[in-house]
Write an enzyme that holds these catalytic residues in place. Structure first.
Site, PDB file in Angstrom:
ATOM      1  CG  ASN A  89      -2.193   0.980   1.119  1.00  0.00           C
ATOM      2  OD1 ASN A  89      -1.763   2.218   0.819  1.00  0.00           O
ATOM      3  ND2 ASN A  89      -3.020   0.689   1.823  1.00  0.00           N
ATOM      4  CG  HIS A 159      -8.254  -2.813  -2.784  1.00  0.00           C
ATOM      5  ND1 HIS A 159      -9.152  -2.032  -3.537  1.00  0.00           N
ATOM      6  CD2 HIS A 159      -7.895  -2.017  -1.480  1.00  0.00           C
ATOM      7  CE1 HIS A 159      -9.476  -1.214  -3.054  1.00  0.00           C
ATOM      8  NE2 HIS A 159      -8.828  -0.852  -1.906  1.00  0.00           N
ATOM      9  CG  HIS A 161      -6.814  -2.780   2.826  1.00  0.00           C
ATOM     10  ND1 HIS A 161      -5.808  -1.855   2.845  1.00  0.00           N
ATOM     11  CD2 HIS A 161      -8.232  -2.548   2.384  1.00  0.00           C
ATOM     12  CE1 HIS A 161      -6.533  -1.087   1.933  1.00  0.00           C
ATOM     13  NE2 HIS A 161      -7.564  -1.286   1.863  1.00  0.00           N
TER      14      HIS A 161
END
Length: 198
Positions: A89, A159, A161
């Site tokens: 990220n 997506h 995390h």
């Protein structure tokens, strides 16, 4: 500007023994005080939405569609699977914060194929193993925000995390200063995780 009666003037603030002489004057930031500032200007890119897609369509305008076409080091891709990939990220909550992203541009978890679900799960498990091997994480926050209303920064391309956690990692910095201190460059973190990927 008129001084508030309850706010001390610069002359009233005692000099802190903990602040070096050359740092005690803070011109332009108000009344001098004993605090040092850690500036995190890179966060403004996230706050202002820099690189955020202007469209929900697939293609080069979507960073998650574009990243796999770049070299791993440039894209910060840690590992490529069959149907998904793991990428750091750019605006991490903690060191080692990465995302598992399907190659296919799909917004909703229910739209994933069985193969995509399996690869996202496998890469998530492998990400945890790699992060533990590199940094001995005590735990993880794992999840995905489905839709803008749920907090997804890029809602059009799903997506997941994977955020490593350590005891005491929510100290005074994020709580009081709204600042995260990241002790390592993202390129170095990517190299360590890629080397330790199971």
């Amino acid at each position: 500007m008129t001084e508030r009666p309850d706010h001390p003037s610069a002359a009233d603030v005692p000099e802190s023994p903990y602040v070096p002489e050359e740092l005690s004057q803070q011109d332009g930031v108000g009344v001098p005080d004993p605090f040092l500032r850690l500036w995190t200007p890179h966060r403004m890119a996230y706050i202002e939405g820099e690189n955020k897609p202007t469209s929900s369509e697939a293609g080069s305008g979507c960073p998650f569609c574009r990243l796999p076409s770049l070299p791993d080091t440039d894209a910060l891709i840690v590992h490529r699977g069959e149907a998904a990939y793991a990428v750091l990220n750019l605006y991490p909550y903690n060191p080692g914060h990465l995302m598992v992203v399907p190659y296919r541009h799909v917004a909703d978890y229910t739209e994933l194929t069985d193969a995509e679900v399996a690869d996202v799960a496998t890469l998530t498990r492998q990400a945890m193993q790699a992060i533990r091997a590199v940094s001995a994480a005590h735990g993880f926050n794992i999840g995905m925000n489905q839709g803008e209303i749920a907090g997804a920064g890029i809602a059009a391309h799903l997506h997941q995390h994977v955020v490593p956690r350590w005891s005491g990692d929510m100290n005074f910095m994020p709580t009081i200063a709204h600042t995260k201190v990241l002790p390592q460059l993202l390129s170095d973190t990517r190299a360590l995780l890629a080397k330790s990927w199971p």
